[in-house]
Design a protein around this motif. Sequence first.
Motif, PDB file in Angstrom:
ATOM      1  N   TYR A 280       0.926  -1.165  -0.049  1.00 36.42           N
ATOM      2  CA  TYR A 280       0.010  -0.102   0.069  1.00 36.42           C
ATOM      3  C   TYR A 280       0.710   1.294   0.093  1.00 36.42           C
ATOM      4  O   TYR A 280       0.263   2.178  -0.247  1.00 36.42           O
ATOM      5  CB  TYR A 280      -1.109  -0.003   1.130  1.00 36.42           C
ATOM      6  N   GLY A 281       2.237   1.279   0.272  1.00 36.86           N
ATOM      7  CA  GLY A 281       2.912   2.393   0.346  1.00 36.86           C
ATOM      8  C   GLY A 281       2.431   3.400   1.198  1.00 36.86           C
ATOM      9  O   GLY A 281       2.169   3.116   2.451  1.00 36.86           O
ATOM     10  N   THR A 282       2.353   4.584   0.556  1.00 39.31           N
ATOM     11  CA  THR A 282       1.765   5.805   1.638  1.00 39.31           C
ATOM     12  C   THR A 282       0.518   5.796   1.701  1.00 39.31           C
ATOM     13  O   THR A 282      -0.153   6.668   2.455  1.00 39.31           O
ATOM     14  CB  THR A 282       2.610   7.023   0.908  1.00 39.31           C
ATOM     15  N   ALA A 283      -0.532   5.059   1.028  1.00 45.04           N
ATOM     16  CA  ALA A 283      -1.715   5.066   1.287  1.00 45.04           C
ATOM     17  C   ALA A 283      -2.267   4.732   2.712  1.00 45.04           C
ATOM     18  O   ALA A 283      -3.554   5.183   3.268  1.00 45.04           O
ATOM     19  CB  ALA A 283      -2.651   3.909   0.493  1.00 45.04           C
ATOM     20  N   ILE A 284      -1.479   4.349   3.582  1.00 48.38           N
ATOM     21  CA  ILE A 284      -1.680   4.034   5.154  1.00 48.38           C
ATOM     22  C   ILE A 284      -0.556   4.544   5.967  1.00 48.38           C
ATOM     23  O   ILE A 284       0.558   4.862   5.531  1.00 48.38           O
ATOM     24  CB  ILE A 284      -1.420   2.652   5.259  1.00 48.38           C
ATOM     25  N   ASP A 285      -1.256   5.308   6.957  1.00 46.59           N
ATOM     26  CA  ASP A 285      -0.294   6.231   7.881  1.00 46.59           C
ATOM     27  C   ASP A 285       0.586   5.012   8.629  1.00 46.59           C
ATOM     28  O   ASP A 285      -0.123   4.377   9.461  1.00 46.59           O
ATOM     29  CB  ASP A 285      -1.183   7.046   8.598  1.00 46.59           C
ATOM     30  N   TRP A 286       2.122   4.985   8.534  1.00 46.06           N
ATOM     31  CA  TRP A 286       2.595   4.073   9.292  1.00 46.06           C
ATOM     32  C   TRP A 286       3.448   4.709  10.534  1.00 46.06           C
ATOM     33  O   TRP A 286       4.166   4.033  10.911  1.00 46.06           O
ATOM     34  CB  TRP A 286       3.885   3.321   8.071  1.00 46.06           C
ATOM     35  N   SER A 287       2.992   5.858  10.837  1.00 45.81           N
ATOM     36  CA  SER A 287       3.767   6.537  11.911  1.00 45.81           C
ATOM     37  C   SER A 287       3.436   5.814  13.243  1.00 45.81           C
ATOM     38  O   SER A 287       4.558   6.061  13.894  1.00 45.81           O
ATOM     39  CB  SER A 287       3.390   7.921  11.866  1.00 45.81           C
ATOM     40  N   GLY A 288       2.779   4.818  13.505  1.00 47.19           N
ATOM     41  CA  GLY A 288       2.551   4.325  14.570  1.00 47.19           C
ATOM     42  C   GLY A 288       3.516   3.197  14.816  1.00 47.19           C
ATOM     43  O   GLY A 288       3.495   2.362  16.064  1.00 47.19           O
ATOM     44  N   ILE A 289       4.141   2.696  13.930  1.00 50.95           N
ATOM     45  CA  ILE A 289       4.987   1.477  13.901  1.00 50.95           C
ATOM     46  C   ILE A 289       6.120   1.815  14.908  1.00 50.95           C
ATOM     47  O   ILE A 289       6.204   0.809  15.538  1.00 50.95           O
ATOM     48  CB  ILE A 289       5.673   1.273  12.312  1.00 50.95           C
ATOM     49  N   PRO A 290       6.886   2.567  14.937  1.00 47.07           N
ATOM     50  CA  PRO A 290       7.879   2.769  16.010  1.00 47.07           C
ATOM     51  C   PRO A 290       7.460   2.316  17.469  1.00 47.07           C
ATOM     52  O   PRO A 290       8.172   1.688  17.968  1.00 47.07           O
ATOM     53  CB  PRO A 290       8.746   3.897  15.879  1.00 47.07           C
ATOM     54  N   LEU A 291       6.390   3.052  17.738  1.00 53.10           N
ATOM     55  CA  LEU A 291       6.005   2.846  19.197  1.00 53.10           C
ATOM     56  C   LEU A 291       5.327   1.380  19.606  1.00 53.10           C
ATOM     57  O   LEU A 291       5.628   0.788  20.481  1.00 53.10           O
ATOM     58  CB  LEU A 291       4.856   4.093  19.552  1.00 53.10           C
ATOM     59  N   HIS A 292       4.841   0.902  18.451  1.00 55.65           N
ATOM     60  CA  HIS A 292       3.967  -0.330  18.488  1.00 55.65           C
ATOM     61  C   HIS A 292       5.144  -1.378  18.414  1.00 55.65           C
ATOM     62  O   HIS A 292       5.014  -2.252  19.521  1.00 55.65           O
ATOM     63  CB  HIS A 292       3.185  -0.572  17.067  1.00 55.65           C
ATOM     64  N   THR A 293       6.132  -1.198  17.698  1.00 56.94           N
ATOM     65  CA  THR A 293       7.330  -1.998  17.805  1.00 56.94           C
ATOM     66  C   THR A 293       8.222  -2.148  19.193  1.00 56.94           C
ATOM     67  O   THR A 293       8.382  -2.998  19.592  1.00 56.94           O
ATOM     68  CB  THR A 293       8.431  -1.837  16.597  1.00 56.94           C
ATOM     69  N   LEU A 294       8.232  -0.955  19.821  1.00 54.12           N
ATOM     70  CA  LEU A 294       8.882  -0.808  21.044  1.00 54.12           C
ATOM     71  C   LEU A 294       7.880  -1.393  22.025  1.00 54.12           C
ATOM     72  O   LEU A 294       8.594  -2.169  22.885  1.00 54.12           O
ATOM     73  CB  LEU A 294       9.022   0.543  21.128  1.00 54.12           C
ATOM     74  N   ALA A 295       6.605  -1.205  22.091  1.00 54.38           N
ATOM     75  CA  ALA A 295       5.951  -1.959  22.949  1.00 54.38           C
ATOM     76  C   ALA A 295       5.962  -3.225  23.009  1.00 54.38           C
ATOM     77  O   ALA A 295       5.872  -4.101  23.965  1.00 54.38           O
ATOM     78  CB  ALA A 295       4.458  -1.364  23.119  1.00 54.38           C
ATOM     79  N   SER A 296       5.783  -3.838  21.899  1.00 53.60           N
ATOM     80  CA  SER A 296       5.651  -5.172  21.505  1.00 53.60           C
ATOM     81  C   SER A 296       7.091  -6.007  21.980  1.00 53.60           C
ATOM     82  O   SER A 296       7.008  -7.228  22.395  1.00 53.60           O
ATOM     83  CB  SER A 296       5.137  -5.559  20.208  1.00 53.60           C
ATOM     84  N   THR A 297       8.169  -5.256  21.382  1.00 49.49           N
ATOM     85  CA  THR A 297       9.388  -5.872  21.774  1.00 49.49           C
ATOM     86  C   THR A 297       9.775  -5.958  23.227  1.00 49.49           C
ATOM     87  O   THR A 297      10.153  -7.050  23.852  1.00 49.49           O
ATOM     88  CB  THR A 297      10.696  -5.149  21.081  1.00 49.49           C
ATOM     89  N   LEU A 298       9.304  -4.805  24.021  1.00 51.08           N
ATOM     90  CA  LEU A 298       9.505  -5.008  25.347  1.00 51.08           C
ATOM     91  C   LEU A 298       8.929  -5.922  26.188  1.00 51.08           C
ATOM     92  O   LEU A 298       9.154  -6.483  27.060  1.00 51.08           O
ATOM     93  CB  LEU A 298       9.308  -3.615  26.015  1.00 51.08           C
TER      94      LEU A 298
END
Length: 256
Positions: free
Chosen positions: A209-227
């Motif tokens: 989908y490229g930029t058709a979806i807002d991906w800005s939430g990935i870093p925080l989601h990744t941090l929370a799921s990793t921890l």
Amino acid sequence: MSVLTGIGSKKVNMAKKNPIHYLFKAIMGGLYLGVAMILSYTLGALFIDSPEISKLLIAFSFGIGIILILFLGAELFTGNCLTTTIAMYQKKCTIKELIPSWFLCYLGNMIGIVFICVLFIWSQASNPLYDNFLRNINVAKLDYNVIEVFLKAVLCNFIVCIASYAGVKIKDDTAKTIIIFFVIAAFVLPGFEHCIANFGTFALGIAKYGTAIDWSGIPLHTLASTLGNMVGGAFLFATPMYFLLKSEEKEVATSE
């Protein structure tokens, strides 16, 4: 406990003495998990009009990734949180040695699963099937509460480590395979968060989908799921398991 300790210390030593070899074993782990994701998501997309069947197929096919990792000798970050933590408790490695091994495994898993998932989308295989299916998954995953993601990740890796421990304890390959399939389904079906699998989900979505979806939430989601995965494996499972096995060893020594 000696078996878990041996496995964990071997992983840490490999990461320390031969980091390139260890990194590639982790990359293979990511590739195997990516294969499982492609299979499970394709099955789920085929039955998108029957959500209950779709979820069941995803849950009970994803376990093939863990089976491949265990039987073919690859490395998976989430499962390693158990064995390497036990090795640290047994003073077979230090936390300064443990952290780099986790980082290498995490990096390798990420590279492997992102690579194969992006390659899959670029291949255009089953492309029409994924139009709404992948969009719905990614949009739903990015509409999150940080605490909920963290707790889902804790529960996820608690369950994954049960599967890893079953892989160590159970000797019969058929029984091992069946049990791991059901245990892995126990984290996939409720929608718990696996940080490495999430890399695959996001990679599929971004490639499609490229930029058709807002991906800005990935870093925080990744941090929370990793921890959360780290806490679920290294503390919620490994810590009580260490004291349980230590107590059992004392009882055996006393009886002798």
